[in-house]
Design an enzyme around this catalytic site. Structure first.
Site, PDB file in Angstrom:
ATOM      1  N   ASP A  13       0.880  -1.166   0.000  1.00 16.94           N
ATOM      2  CA  ASP A  13       0.000   0.000   0.000  1.00 16.94           C
ATOM      3  C   ASP A  13       0.920   1.219   0.000  1.00 16.94           C
ATOM      4  O   ASP A  13       2.138   1.090   0.211  1.00 16.94           O
ATOM      5  CB  ASP A  13      -0.871  -0.036   1.258  1.00 16.94           C
ATOM      6  CG  ASP A  13      -1.688   1.226   1.445  1.00 16.94           C
ATOM      7  OD1 ASP A  13      -2.344   1.649   0.467  1.00 16.94           O
ATOM      8  OD2 ASP A  13      -1.675   1.793   2.546  1.00 16.94           O
ATOM      9  N   ASP A  15      -0.291   5.066   1.061  1.00 16.26           N
ATOM     10  CA  ASP A  15      -0.602   6.077   2.072  1.00 16.26           C
ATOM     11  C   ASP A  15      -0.542   5.516   3.490  1.00 16.26           C
ATOM     12  O   ASP A  15      -1.266   4.578   3.823  1.00 16.26           O
ATOM     13  CB  ASP A  15      -1.997   6.657   1.819  1.00 16.26           C
ATOM     14  CG  ASP A  15      -2.036   7.478   0.541  1.00 16.26           C
ATOM     15  OD1 ASP A  15      -1.288   8.459   0.451  1.00 16.26           O
ATOM     16  OD2 ASP A  15      -2.807   7.123  -0.372  1.00 16.26           O
TER      17      ASP A  15
END
Length: 229
Positions: A13, A15
């Protein structure tokens, strides 16, 4: 938590995991909400993280009963992004891990709920790091991703785009948000969660392993090359 099993591919991922952008995202949301008489808390934002940009705007407009459309909300956010997103910094341990996996020819990719324009802004000062990834799948911009996290779409599309199209069970996901963990598990992948210390332990369920920082990750637990130092 399940016992780790060997993997061959790794999906990150972005963020809150690779880049420290959650606080910046919260600032952006509240720049739009406060003139409308509302504010978004960190807990509320974490419940939204991983959704596509359209899904997030729809959810916020609905939750706060805003008198503007999700499209208008999204337009106003886009005006704020260029000022704040280039300030994003790399999370502790992220660059070391990414460079280690790349050095040892482990296929790596990014699967994010974001859009191409915000991704480009967030990575303005980190293009060298991003260049190490084989590919990037962005749920808000990619036509093959029909739903954001917690649905598994973005991770399954990301896995299929590795040249050897590995079985999802051979992919390890790194996530910081509950929606992302749910998405990885739904995709049939193992998930290492690196949550913010403020997140309730109840929201870490489902992860194969929960770490305080990427600095604590031990690659050999998943059949990956151990760190050289």
């Amino acid at each position: 938590m399940a016992s780790p099993k060997p993997v061959t591919h790794v999906i990150f991922d972005m963020d809150g995991l690779l880049l420290d952008t959650v606080g910046i995202c919260l600032e952006c949301q509240n720049r739009i909400l406060e003139p409308l008489g509302h504010s978004l808390s960190w807990v509320q934002l974490m419940a939204q993280m991983g959704l596509s940009a359209t899904e997030m705007c729809q959810s916020i407009c609905q939750d706060f009963h805003l008198e503007i459309t999700p499209e208008e909300y999204k337009r106003r956010l886009a005006l704020v992004y260029p000022e704040v997103f280039p300030k994003s910094t790399i999370m502790p341990g992220a660059e070391r891990l990414v460079r280690h996996l790349h050095k040892h020819n482990i296929p790596i990719a990014i699967a994010s709920g974001g859009a191409q324009d915000s991704f480009d802004l967030k990575t303005t000062n980190h293009r060298d790091l991003v260049s190490l990834f084989g590919h990037v799948v962005l749920a808000s911009s990619d036509p093959e991703v029909t739903k954001g996290k917690p649905e598994p779409d973005v991770f399954l599309v990301c896995a299929r785009r590795f040249p050897d199209n590995p079985d999802p069970s051979k992919c390890l996901v790194f996530e910081d948000a509950p929606n992302g963990v749910q998405a990885g598990v739904a995709a049939g992948m193992q998930v290492v969660m690196v949550p913010d210390s403020r997140l309730s332990s109840e929201l870490t369920k489902g992860a194969t392993e929960v770490l305080a920082s990427l600095e604590d990750f031990k690659p050999e637990r998943y059949g990956l090359p151990p760190f050289d130092d």
